[in-house]
Design a protein around this motif. Structure first.
Motif, PDB file in Angstrom:
ATOM      1  N   GLY B 339      31.884  88.213   9.162  1.00 32.74           N
ATOM      2  CA  GLY B 339      32.304  89.151  10.386  1.00 32.74           C
ATOM      3  C   GLY B 339      32.025  88.899  11.108  1.00 32.74           C
ATOM      4  O   GLY B 339      30.089  88.947  11.091  1.00 32.74           O
ATOM      5  N   ASP B 340      32.372  89.540  12.739  1.00 37.54           N
ATOM      6  CA  ASP B 340      31.323  89.399  13.304  1.00 37.54           C
ATOM      7  C   ASP B 340      30.727  90.881  13.109  1.00 37.54           C
ATOM      8  O   ASP B 340      30.983  91.826  13.314  1.00 37.54           O
ATOM      9  CB  ASP B 340      32.236  89.518  14.575  1.00 37.54           C
ATOM     10  N   ASP B 341      29.172  90.923  14.412  1.00 37.67           N
ATOM     11  CA  ASP B 341      28.170  91.654  14.213  1.00 37.67           C
ATOM     12  C   ASP B 341      29.368  91.918  15.687  1.00 37.67           C
ATOM     13  O   ASP B 341      28.553  91.554  15.997  1.00 37.67           O
ATOM     14  CB  ASP B 341      27.477  91.279  13.727  1.00 37.67           C
ATOM     15  N   PRO B 342      28.871  93.678  14.981  1.00 38.15           N
ATOM     16  CA  PRO B 342      29.213  94.717  16.479  1.00 38.15           C
ATOM     17  C   PRO B 342      28.331  94.814  16.944  1.00 38.15           C
ATOM     18  O   PRO B 342      28.566  95.431  18.294  1.00 38.15           O
ATOM     19  CB  PRO B 342      30.680  95.919  16.414  1.00 38.15           C
ATOM     20  N   THR B 343      27.027  94.603  17.437  1.00 36.76           N
ATOM     21  CA  THR B 343      25.817  94.638  17.363  1.00 36.76           C
ATOM     22  C   THR B 343      25.653  93.818  18.307  1.00 36.76           C
ATOM     23  O   THR B 343      24.387  93.975  18.803  1.00 36.76           O
ATOM     24  CB  THR B 343      24.812  95.591  16.384  1.00 36.76           C
ATOM     25  N   SER B 344      25.658  92.415  17.587  1.00 43.73           N
ATOM     26  CA  SER B 344      25.125  90.910  18.661  1.00 43.73           C
ATOM     27  C   SER B 344      26.195  90.676  20.164  1.00 43.73           C
ATOM     28  O   SER B 344      25.204  90.620  20.657  1.00 43.73           O
ATOM     29  CB  SER B 344      25.363  90.108  17.581  1.00 43.73           C
TER      30      SER B 344
END
Lengths: 357, 357
Positions: B339-344
């Motif tokens: 899943g897409d990393d929300p912190t990156s």
């Protein structure tokens, strides 16, 4: 008094199983003390499994085999020691030694320790009240750390060290289970030493059979395995070990005479059980001897711990005593008496019966 | 947002070496939270050697394989957790999980732990700042206890745990030596991780050759052997161990896929070296995580410790990522991003490059 000092030297290194012809008797003059020296008349010589390992290299050829000895100072030119003093030290398989006692910080071969007859039979200074006793103590209490209700399994359970481990385990409130190499030893474990269960490992033809014997005698698994033998018994014990099991490794008799080590399978159990295996040598714990002695003496005096010592007679019997012990012939500790015990008020022959009972 | 939750189940138990057809992809609906429950969208899945051992029995067939996961709360009906919270837990090789978080005293499968992005890349919560990191820490400092000037040898030295062990050893003032399974890994150990020396165990065709490699790379002997592999490397390390050596046993990769255990020879070295071998599992040390995290985060932030993470993409890549890791294909820690990393602030593809650099 004889003027001949008979000793036992290492004549050749054994190839596999040790035989009596690995040793040779030598006769030398009884020594005289030089300045700062002490001459000790030997009374009891130790006969220990660990000596076998040293025969492969550590012990020099054609020299008297170094072992623990209980003796009496016969002549002294050293201020610390006087004629008549009872001592023990790492002196050797012979009838007399000349020693230049050093301070406490130097090698053990130069040291003499006092023997207090009030603690028990003086021969115990090389057994229950000496290195084998302290070995059992350190291995059981420092490394095994049995808790009440846990199960302690010990191999060579009727031997010089093992016979104490089982009793120490019970003092700590644990269940004691032993393996030994004959029906007589198994009976001795249960009837005399108070083991909760014991079995004859010679009846077990495979690691699987050893595991079966352990499952039967240790229905709650093994929390502490005090290893005196290594090999298949170690492998089986690791399989029966409980989580967080402790394995003090005191000796590996089964390996001493077997140059073709088949290896131990199932070391994954060390990981799976989060176990701790610790090899130890009592030489690293000698400083504890003075503080431990009175407590151990009291346990023996009160009868809470019993000790079986087998006494052979005469320097000439040393090779056979050693070889047959490695073959499993002894129950308890084996010593060889080479001089009259001044504390027994009897001759060597009768004092032997007293010590061995 | 997809309504399909793809997972990886154990389809059959491996016979020896694990193959990709031991696993099967399954599609299930994305779960909804019931009362007291949380739904977690998975971001990073862990791929660990220890899972191999559990495939033989502990993991049930036809169920999603339980592994550590970094995710984000997508919906919550639990007072402790809110939508958007970053978490990690023992959730599984799938894209979504429904969890009923329990108190701290219950089984790990019901727990969620918070992930603090201030500590470092959130994927590190299942690697350098999670179980592999704490494993390396406990094994090195609690069990290995290296002292300045001592030599620490670690196998799987470029791996998720080993790569930290070598760096921790150097932080403690010890010399770090590693073994790994390719020339590239050996170069990585020395050039990137700062090992003093390293060697390729695949170049060593026998225990004797491993001993030779250890004698060359550890001229003062081995004081601590951090064991990740067991087998011949363990045997060689025991032979090269110094007196009072410590052997934390963290893993035995070489044994996981080999039902025909040839055994380890030379266990007499445990006795002769007065060594301590200790198997351990990080599950017994989870309580230390909160206190340890800030210290470890600071070591990474300051660059005193580096960490290499390899990020694969997509739930479908899990079987291959796992099988090829067991075959030695990875350098450092391997994770699978799902899943897409929300912190990156980037897509999965580019965040992978960032995490892996």
């Amino acid at each position: 008094v004889s003027t001949v000092n008979t000793g036992v030297v290492l004549a050749r290194r054994p190839a596999g199983r040790v035989t009596e012809d690995c040793f040779r008797l030598v006769e030398r003059p009884v020594p005289e003390p030089g300045p700062g020296e002490v001459v000790v008349r030997h009374l009891y010589l130790s006969v220990d499994p660990y000596l076998r390992g040293r025969m492969d290299g550590a012990f020099p050829l054609d020299e008297v085999v170094q072992v623990r000895v209980v003796g009496q100072v016969a002549a002294s030119r050293h201020e610390r020691w006087s004629e008549g003093d009872l001592v023990w030290g790492f002196l050797g398989w012979q009838e007399w030694s000349r020693v230049r006692p050093s301070g406490e910080a130097v090698g053990i071969e130069d040291r003499l320790w006092p023997v207090d007859p009030a603690h028990g039979p003086i021969a115990y200074a090389i057994s229950a009240l000496g290195m084998p006793g302290l070995t059992a103590w350190v291995g059981t209490f420092d490394l095994g750390r049995p808790e009440p209700g846990e199960t302690v399994f010990v191999s060579a359970a009727a031997g010089a060290v093992g016979s104490l481990v089982g009793q120490f385990a019970r003092l700590a409130g644990a269940r004691a289970v032993g393996s030994a190499g004959s029906a007589a030893k198994v009976a001795h474990c249960v009837d005399v030493l108070g083991y909760d269960a014991a079995f004859d490992y010679r009846e077990c033809r495979s690691v699987g059979a050893l595991v079966e014997a352990l499952r039967t005698t240790c229905p709650d698994g093994v929390d502490v395995y005090f290893d005196n033998v290594g090999g298949p018994t170690l492998e089986a014990a690791l399989r029966c070990l409980n989580a967080f099991g402790r394995v003090p490794v005191c000796g590996m008799i089964s390996r001493y005479e077997d140059p073709d080590d088949p290896g131990v399978k199932g070391l994954i159990n060390v990981l799976a059980k989060r176990a701790t295996m610790t090899g130890f040598s009592i030489y690293d714990h000698l400083h504890r001897l003075p503080g431990w002695l009175p407590r151990m003496a009291e346990l023996l005096r009160s009868g809470r711990v019993v000790y079986h010592q087998e006494t052979w007679q005469g320097i000439g019997s040393v090779p056979e005593a050693f070889v047959s012990m490695l073959a499993g012939g002894n129950v308890g500790k084996r010593v060889v008496q080479v001089g009259d015990d001044p504390t027994s008020g009897s001759t060597a022959a009768t004092s032997s019966a007293a010590a061995g009972s």
